[in-house]
Scaffold this motif. Structure first.
Motif, PDB file in Angstrom:
ATOM      1  N   ASN A 197     -96.649 -47.680 -81.525  1.00 54.44           N
ATOM      2  CA  ASN A 197     -97.059 -48.771 -82.397  1.00 54.44           C
ATOM      3  C   ASN A 197     -97.009 -50.121 -81.686  1.00 54.44           C
ATOM      4  O   ASN A 197     -97.873 -50.984 -81.910  1.00 54.44           O
ATOM      5  N   GLY A 245    -104.350 -54.129 -79.180  1.00 52.48           N
ATOM      6  CA  GLY A 245    -105.423 -54.294 -80.158  1.00 52.48           C
ATOM      7  C   GLY A 245    -106.741 -53.679 -79.730  1.00 52.48           C
ATOM      8  O   GLY A 245    -107.820 -54.171 -80.114  1.00 52.48           O
ATOM      9  N   ARG A 293    -108.339 -51.366 -85.102  1.00 49.67           N
ATOM     10  CA  ARG A 293    -107.913 -52.082 -83.896  1.00 49.67           C
ATOM     11  C   ARG A 293    -106.674 -51.460 -83.253  1.00 49.67           C
ATOM     12  O   ARG A 293    -106.157 -52.007 -82.271  1.00 49.67           O
ATOM     13  N   ARG A 294    -106.183 -50.357 -83.770  1.00 50.06           N
ATOM     14  CA  ARG A 294    -104.961 -49.730 -83.247  1.00 50.06           C
ATOM     15  C   ARG A 294    -105.306 -48.367 -82.657  1.00 50.06           C
ATOM     16  O   ARG A 294    -105.134 -47.332 -83.289  1.00 50.06           O
ATOM     17  N   VAL A 302    -101.528 -57.482 -85.494  1.00 46.38           N
ATOM     18  CA  VAL A 302    -102.272 -56.819 -84.430  1.00 46.38           C
ATOM     19  C   VAL A 302    -103.097 -57.850 -83.667  1.00 46.38           C
ATOM     20  O   VAL A 302    -103.704 -58.759 -84.259  1.00 46.38           O
ATOM     21  N   GLU A 325     -95.076 -49.880 -88.386  1.00 49.12           N
ATOM     22  CA  GLU A 325     -96.060 -48.930 -88.908  1.00 49.12           C
ATOM     23  C   GLU A 325     -96.653 -49.378 -90.235  1.00 49.12           C
ATOM     24  O   GLU A 325     -97.875 -49.310 -90.441  1.00 49.12           O
ATOM     25  N   GLN A 364    -100.092 -50.426 -79.595  1.00 48.04           N
ATOM     26  CA  GLN A 364    -101.267 -50.706 -80.414  1.00 48.04           C
ATOM     27  C   GLN A 364    -101.289 -52.155 -80.898  1.00 48.04           C
ATOM     28  O   GLN A 364    -102.350 -52.791 -80.929  1.00 48.04           O
ATOM     29  N   VAL A 365    -100.134 -52.685 -81.285  1.00 52.79           N
ATOM     30  CA  VAL A 365    -100.084 -54.057 -81.782  1.00 52.79           C
ATOM     31  C   VAL A 365    -100.364 -55.057 -80.662  1.00 52.79           C
ATOM     32  O   VAL A 365    -101.076 -56.051 -80.852  1.00 52.79           O
TER      33      VAL A 365
END
Length: 343
Positions: free
Chosen positions: A145, A152, A202-203, A44, A37, A148-149
């Protein structure tokens, strides 16, 4: 419990297991969630975009703190709401216990560890349910998370904070002949905006706020449904569960209306949080049911009552073996004739 006296059970491994196993696992989960986080330990993924793509050209809504559903409010609700609900439910269960005939599962035993530590069943249930909820809360954060990583995916306002130089990138402006985007930009240095805003933009997939809200609501709704006992009304628990679902749904609507996430991001967050909560409730805390004192889990067929039996006609007409046997040379019992009567 027999005669109102609680069952006592001695255990010298409950405290070491809690300190050296469960606490360590929870600490590892918290540390991993913090790394994903707030640090750049896991960079990312840089995903390309089309020139003048209207999907990512929405206006920048401002920082997260200026949202109508800020992260501070969401974190406070997902932490305090389920905690208070479980605390009140366990206190009510401890002070207003159900009659033995109404509870389908045998009550837990009081564990004595050493000469001073005594863990009653209400305390153990409270620590167990809240501990599992905390573990699942950080696990949901890790899943969101990590998604998201890895993906992207850009947010709807990505191009507003990226501010790419279309001329330097060789992107012709849209025209009636080319109404849509015609070039895909993969240059990592294409964005001229703030690096922190670009990294945050980008997340988007999945939506972390939606995942946390769905996890908290699903866990709390299952607790209310499986633990609370309301006599005389069938609509109290459904109404309470629907009232819990409303804030989570509104958070998803706000995220989409403010151009912070797409609908697909919000739906993916809802599915992630609900799946984690369902797994923990069904497989870890076993639907919030107590454990029997002997350590044996009751079979689901034990509470169905005696099974009706049918007597077989073969067993009903069976005769003892001693009555069927007869001496060699004597006539068969079924073939004996009546004795002659003297005239």
């Amino acid at each position: 419990m027999a005669g109102g006296r609680p069952h006592l059970k001695r255990s010298f491994s409950i405290i070491p297991c809690f300190v050296f196993v469960e606490s360590v696992l929870l600490g590892i989960v918290v540390l991993l969630a913090y790394r994903l986080e707030f640090t750049d330990t896991f960079p990312v993924h840089t995903q390309g975009f089309f020139c003048y793509d209207s999907t990512y050209a929405k206006p920048y809504p401002g920082p997260e703190a200026s949202s109508r559903a800020p992260p501070a409010l969401i974190y406070a609700l997902v932490t305090a709401g389920p905690t208070l609900t479980i605390l009140l439910g366990e206190l009510a269960r401890a002070f207003f216990p159900t009659p033995p005939s109404a509870s389908p599962v045998v009550g837990e035993s009081t564990i004595v560890s050493g000469a001073c530590c005594r863990f009653s069943p209400p305390l153990r249930r409270l620590v167990r349910f809240l501990g599992v909820y905390s573990f699942g809360l950080f696990t949901t954060t890790i899943f969101a998370n990590a998604g998201q990583v890895v993906t992207g995916n850009p947010t709807p306002h990505f191009l507003s904070v990226c501010r790419p130089n279309y001329t330097a990138l060789g992107c012709p402006p849209p025209s009636p002949d080319r109404p849509g985007p015609d070039r895909f930009v993969t240059d990592q240095g294409a964005c001229a905006g703030s690096p922190s805003l670009v990294a945050a933009a980008r997340r988007a997939f999945p939506c972390k706020d939606a995942a946390l809200c769905a996890y908290a609501v699903t866990y709390t709704a299952m607790y209310v449904t499986l633990v609370f006992r309301v006599k005389g009304s069938r609509l109290v628990k459904p109404s309470l569960c629907l009232a819990l679902l409303c804030p989570a749904f509104l958070v998803g609507v706000v995220r989409v209306a403010e151009y912070r996430n797409h609908w697909s991001d919000v739906l993916a967050g809802f599915l992630t949080g609900a799946a984690i909560a369902t797994f923990l409730v069904t497989c870890v805390v076993h639907n919030f049911q107590s454990r029997p004192p002997s350590g044996r889990r009751p079979s689901p067929w034990e509470d169905l009552g005696p099974t009706p039996t049918m007597e077989s006609p073969l067993e009903k007409n069976r005769r003892p073996a001693g009555r069927i046997r007869h001496r060699r040379g004597s006539p068969h019992p079924s073939r004996r004739t009546a004795p002659a009567v003297a005239t």
